[in-house]
Motif scaffolding. Structure first.
Motif, PDB file in Angstrom:
ATOM      1  N   ARG A 298       0.808  -1.221   0.000  1.00  0.00           N
ATOM      2  CA  ARG A 298       0.000   0.000   0.000  1.00  0.00           C
ATOM      3  C   ARG A 298       0.839   1.269   0.000  1.00  0.00           C
ATOM      4  O   ARG A 298       0.518   2.237  -0.682  1.00  0.00           O
ATOM      5  CB  ARG A 298      -0.925   0.013   1.207  1.00  0.00           C
ATOM      6  N   ALA A 299       1.914   1.276   0.775  1.00  0.00           N
ATOM      7  CA  ALA A 299       2.658   2.514   0.966  1.00  0.00           C
ATOM      8  C   ALA A 299       3.895   2.662   0.084  1.00  0.00           C
ATOM      9  O   ALA A 299       4.298   3.782  -0.211  1.00  0.00           O
ATOM     10  CB  ALA A 299       3.068   2.642   2.430  1.00  0.00           C
ATOM     11  N   TYR A 300       4.491   1.545  -0.338  1.00  0.00           N
ATOM     12  CA  TYR A 300       5.786   1.648  -1.002  1.00  0.00           C
ATOM     13  C   TYR A 300       5.863   0.926  -2.347  1.00  0.00           C
ATOM     14  O   TYR A 300       6.965   0.749  -2.878  1.00  0.00           O
ATOM     15  CB  TYR A 300       6.886   1.110  -0.082  1.00  0.00           C
ATOM     16  N   ALA A 301       4.750   0.517  -2.911  1.00  0.00           N
ATOM     17  CA  ALA A 301       4.778  -0.194  -4.190  1.00  0.00           C
ATOM     18  C   ALA A 301       5.359   0.666  -5.310  1.00  0.00           C
ATOM     19  O   ALA A 301       5.925   0.131  -6.270  1.00  0.00           O
ATOM     20  CB  ALA A 301       3.374  -0.669  -4.562  1.00  0.00           C
ATOM     21  N   ASP A 302       5.252   1.980  -5.180  1.00  0.00           N
ATOM     22  CA  ASP A 302       5.754   2.860  -6.223  1.00  0.00           C
ATOM     23  C   ASP A 302       7.247   3.140  -6.088  1.00  0.00           C
ATOM     24  O   ASP A 302       7.841   3.752  -6.960  1.00  0.00           O
ATOM     25  CB  ASP A 302       4.980   4.180  -6.218  1.00  0.00           C
ATOM     26  N   ARG A 303       7.872   2.672  -5.002  1.00  0.00           N
ATOM     27  CA  ARG A 303       9.317   2.845  -4.809  1.00  0.00           C
ATOM     28  C   ARG A 303      10.077   1.888  -5.722  1.00  0.00           C
ATOM     29  O   ARG A 303       9.528   0.868  -6.167  1.00  0.00           O
ATOM     30  CB  ARG A 303       9.708   2.570  -3.360  1.00  0.00           C
ATOM     31  N   PRO A 304      11.337   2.156  -5.997  1.00  0.00           N
ATOM     32  CA  PRO A 304      12.129   1.238  -6.826  1.00  0.00           C
ATOM     33  C   PRO A 304      12.229  -0.146  -6.170  1.00  0.00           C
ATOM     34  O   PRO A 304      12.365  -0.243  -4.949  1.00  0.00           O
ATOM     35  CB  PRO A 304      13.514   1.905  -6.882  1.00  0.00           C
ATOM     36  N   PRO A 305      12.162  -1.200  -6.958  1.00  0.00           N
ATOM     37  CA  PRO A 305      12.215  -2.565  -6.413  1.00  0.00           C
ATOM     38  C   PRO A 305      13.459  -2.844  -5.565  1.00  0.00           C
ATOM     39  O   PRO A 305      13.411  -3.673  -4.658  1.00  0.00           O
ATOM     40  CB  PRO A 305      12.197  -3.458  -7.656  1.00  0.00           C
ATOM     41  N   GLU A 306      14.556  -2.151  -5.815  1.00  0.00           N
ATOM     42  CA  GLU A 306      15.774  -2.351  -5.033  1.00  0.00           C
ATOM     43  C   GLU A 306      15.576  -1.944  -3.578  1.00  0.00           C
ATOM     44  O   GLU A 306      16.290  -2.405  -2.695  1.00  0.00           O
ATOM     45  CB  GLU A 306      16.943  -1.541  -5.612  1.00  0.00           C
ATOM     46  N   GLU A 307      14.633  -1.077  -3.302  1.00  0.00           N
ATOM     47  CA  GLU A 307      14.385  -0.597  -1.945  1.00  0.00           C
ATOM     48  C   GLU A 307      13.386  -1.464  -1.183  1.00  0.00           C
ATOM     49  O   GLU A 307      13.271  -1.349   0.037  1.00  0.00           O
ATOM     50  CB  GLU A 307      13.851   0.842  -1.988  1.00  0.00           C
ATOM     51  N   TRP A 308      12.662  -2.309  -1.868  1.00  0.00           N
ATOM     52  CA  TRP A 308      11.596  -3.080  -1.233  1.00  0.00           C
ATOM     53  C   TRP A 308      12.093  -3.964  -0.098  1.00  0.00           C
ATOM     54  O   TRP A 308      11.445  -4.072   0.938  1.00  0.00           O
ATOM     55  CB  TRP A 308      10.853  -3.929  -2.253  1.00  0.00           C
ATOM     56  N   LYS A 309      13.231  -4.623  -0.294  1.00  0.00           N
ATOM     57  CA  LYS A 309      13.703  -5.580   0.702  1.00  0.00           C
ATOM     58  C   LYS A 309      13.964  -4.895   2.046  1.00  0.00           C
ATOM     59  O   LYS A 309      13.477  -5.340   3.078  1.00  0.00           O
ATOM     60  CB  LYS A 309      14.965  -6.271   0.200  1.00  0.00           C
ATOM     61  N   SER A 310      14.742  -3.826   2.031  1.00  0.00           N
ATOM     62  CA  SER A 310      15.040  -3.162   3.301  1.00  0.00           C
ATOM     63  C   SER A 310      13.791  -2.505   3.883  1.00  0.00           C
ATOM     64  O   SER A 310      13.585  -2.516   5.106  1.00  0.00           O
ATOM     65  CB  SER A 310      16.168  -2.146   3.142  1.00  0.00           C
ATOM     66  N   LEU A 311      12.936  -1.956   3.037  1.00  0.00           N
ATOM     67  CA  LEU A 311      11.684  -1.375   3.532  1.00  0.00           C
ATOM     68  C   LEU A 311      10.803  -2.449   4.175  1.00  0.00           C
ATOM     69  O   LEU A 311      10.242  -2.233   5.250  1.00  0.00           O
ATOM     70  CB  LEU A 311      10.919  -0.701   2.390  1.00  0.00           C
ATOM     71  N   PHE A 312      10.695  -3.587   3.505  1.00  0.00           N
ATOM     72  CA  PHE A 312       9.857  -4.660   4.035  1.00  0.00           C
ATOM     73  C   PHE A 312      10.349  -5.115   5.406  1.00  0.00           C
ATOM     74  O   PHE A 312       9.559  -5.265   6.345  1.00  0.00           O
ATOM     75  CB  PHE A 312       9.818  -5.859   3.087  1.00  0.00           C
ATOM     76  N   TYR A 313      11.652  -5.339   5.523  1.00  0.00           N
ATOM     77  CA  TYR A 313      12.163  -5.835   6.797  1.00  0.00           C
ATOM     78  C   TYR A 313      12.086  -4.781   7.892  1.00  0.00           C
ATOM     79  O   TYR A 313      11.930  -5.114   9.070  1.00  0.00           O
ATOM     80  CB  TYR A 313      13.570  -6.414   6.648  1.00  0.00           C
ATOM     81  N   ARG A 314      12.151  -3.544   7.530  1.00  0.00           N
ATOM     82  CA  ARG A 314      11.950  -2.478   8.518  1.00  0.00           C
ATOM     83  C   ARG A 314      10.501  -2.514   9.023  1.00  0.00           C
ATOM     84  O   ARG A 314      10.234  -2.434  10.222  1.00  0.00           O
ATOM     85  CB  ARG A 314      12.269  -1.118   7.889  1.00  0.00           C
ATOM     86  N   ILE A 315       9.557  -2.644   8.106  1.00  0.00           N
ATOM     87  CA  ILE A 315       8.137  -2.747   8.479  1.00  0.00           C
ATOM     88  C   ILE A 315       7.913  -3.986   9.337  1.00  0.00           C
ATOM     89  O   ILE A 315       7.227  -3.938  10.367  1.00  0.00           O
ATOM     90  CB  ILE A 315       7.235  -2.779   7.221  1.00  0.00           C
ATOM     91  N   LEU A 316       8.492  -5.114   8.922  1.00  0.00           N
ATOM     92  CA  LEU A 316       8.331  -6.365   9.663  1.00  0.00           C
ATOM     93  C   LEU A 316       8.864  -6.230  11.086  1.00  0.00           C
ATOM     94  O   LEU A 316       8.186  -6.621  12.052  1.00  0.00           O
ATOM     95  CB  LEU A 316       9.053  -7.512   8.939  1.00  0.00           C
ATOM     96  N   GLU A 317      10.039  -5.668  11.245  1.00  0.00           N
ATOM     97  CA  GLU A 317      10.612  -5.501  12.580  1.00  0.00           C
ATOM     98  C   GLU A 317       9.761  -4.568  13.440  1.00  0.00           C
ATOM     99  O   GLU A 317       9.582  -4.805  14.635  1.00  0.00           O
ATOM    100  CB  GLU A 317      12.047  -4.992  12.504  1.00  0.00           C
ATOM    101  N   ASN A 318       9.224  -3.526  12.844  1.00  0.00           N
ATOM    102  CA  ASN A 318       8.337  -2.626  13.597  1.00  0.00           C
ATOM    103  C   ASN A 318       7.073  -3.343  14.048  1.00  0.00           C
ATOM    104  O   ASN A 318       6.603  -3.156  15.174  1.00  0.00           O
ATOM    105  CB  ASN A 318       7.983  -1.393  12.764  1.00  0.00           C
ATOM    106  N   ARG A 319       6.502  -4.172  13.189  1.00  0.00           N
ATOM    107  CA  ARG A 319       5.296  -4.923  13.547  1.00  0.00           C
ATOM    108  C   ARG A 319       5.594  -5.939  14.649  1.00  0.00           C
ATOM    109  O   ARG A 319       4.803  -6.139  15.562  1.00  0.00           O
ATOM    110  CB  ARG A 319       4.703  -5.632  12.319  1.00  0.00           C
ATOM    111  N   ILE A 320       6.759  -6.609  14.562  1.00  0.00           N
ATOM    112  CA  ILE A 320       7.150  -7.557  15.602  1.00  0.00           C
ATOM    113  C   ILE A 320       7.286  -6.836  16.935  1.00  0.00           C
ATOM    114  O   ILE A 320       6.783  -7.296  17.965  1.00  0.00           O
ATOM    115  CB  ILE A 320       8.480  -8.258  15.223  1.00  0.00           C
ATOM    116  N   ARG A 321       7.916  -5.681  16.912  1.00  0.00           N
ATOM    117  CA  ARG A 321       8.090  -4.893  18.135  1.00  0.00           C
ATOM    118  C   ARG A 321       6.728  -4.471  18.695  1.00  0.00           C
ATOM    119  O   ARG A 321       6.517  -4.502  19.908  1.00  0.00           O
ATOM    120  CB  ARG A 321       8.958  -3.666  17.843  1.00  0.00           C
ATOM    121  N   ASP A 322       5.793  -4.100  17.824  1.00  0.00           N
ATOM    122  CA  ASP A 322       4.455  -3.727  18.278  1.00  0.00           C
ATOM    123  C   ASP A 322       3.769  -4.885  19.008  1.00  0.00           C
ATOM    124  O   ASP A 322       3.154  -4.694  20.057  1.00  0.00           O
ATOM    125  CB  ASP A 322       3.579  -3.291  17.099  1.00  0.00           C
ATOM    126  N   VAL A 323       3.865  -6.082  18.430  1.00  0.00           N
ATOM    127  CA  VAL A 323       3.232  -7.247  19.049  1.00  0.00           C
ATOM    128  C   VAL A 323       3.893  -7.553  20.393  1.00  0.00           C
ATOM    129  O   VAL A 323       3.211  -7.857  21.379  1.00  0.00           O
ATOM    130  CB  VAL A 323       3.292  -8.472  18.108  1.00  0.00           C
TER     131      VAL A 323
END
Length: 187
Positions: free
Chosen positions: A51-76
């Protein structure tokens, strides 16, 4: 009707998410120790990336995804901490139904050609996962992102929200701790 570039980007994002879903689930499962929570966190991280980063370059997706994942884990983890502190004060709430042991029949492995090898591998992975759980959170993150996911130092630093030097330090300490716990001859 979407143009071909939008369609291509959508397909690329689908491929990216399919490639990382299993590894992301393992990372979340190690951190949260609960399969259902891990599935929810990974799904939420994937949706947020799309939803938020699909328009970013594909090279950035991996680090963005893992940043989001770590934030969600921390939230839980934070939510669990608050819930456990609150629930401790309630009378009659000594046992949490989520802490019940898993059903051994439901968790039994399916028949495979080499059952002995599979059991040995499962045992070795279990020992590794337990050793990973005992690492401090930042060392755990650095190790999983570098060793399991294969991110380079710069991508790991972006995903963890810290400097490259910090990633190197956390990764080094994690490897040292794992070697001390598992030995150099671990399979």
């Amino acid at each position: 009707m979407p143009d071909s570039r939008t369609y291509d980007r959508s397909r690329a994002l689908d491929r990216f998410l399919a490639e990382i879903e299993v590894r992301a689930f393992r990372i979340a499962q190690i951190a949260l120790r609960n399969e259902d929570d891990a599935l929810d966190v990974v799904q939420d991280a994937m949706l947020r990336l799309a939803r938020a980063y699909a328009d970013r370059p594909p090279e950035e997706w991996k680090s963005l995804f893992y940043r989001i994942l770590e934030n969600r884990i921390r939230d839980v983890q934070r939510r669990r901490s608050v819930r456990s502190r609150f629930m401790a004060w309630l009378p009659g709430r000594q046992n949490d139904p989520e802490d019940e042991p898993d059903d051994p029949i439901a968790d039994a492995p399916s028949e495979e050609p080499s059952v002995v090898q599979r059991l040995q591998l499962d045992e070795a992975i279990g020992v590794l996962e337990e050793a990973l759980r005992e690492l401090p959170r930042r060392q755990q993150q650095a190790f999983l992102l570098r060793a399991l996911e294969g991110l380079d130092v710069a991508e790991t630093a972006r995903a963890m929200g810290c400097s490259e030097g910090s990633v190197k330090t956390h990764y080094f300490r994690a490897v040292q701790s794992l070697r001390a716990r598992l030995g150099d001859t671990w399979p």
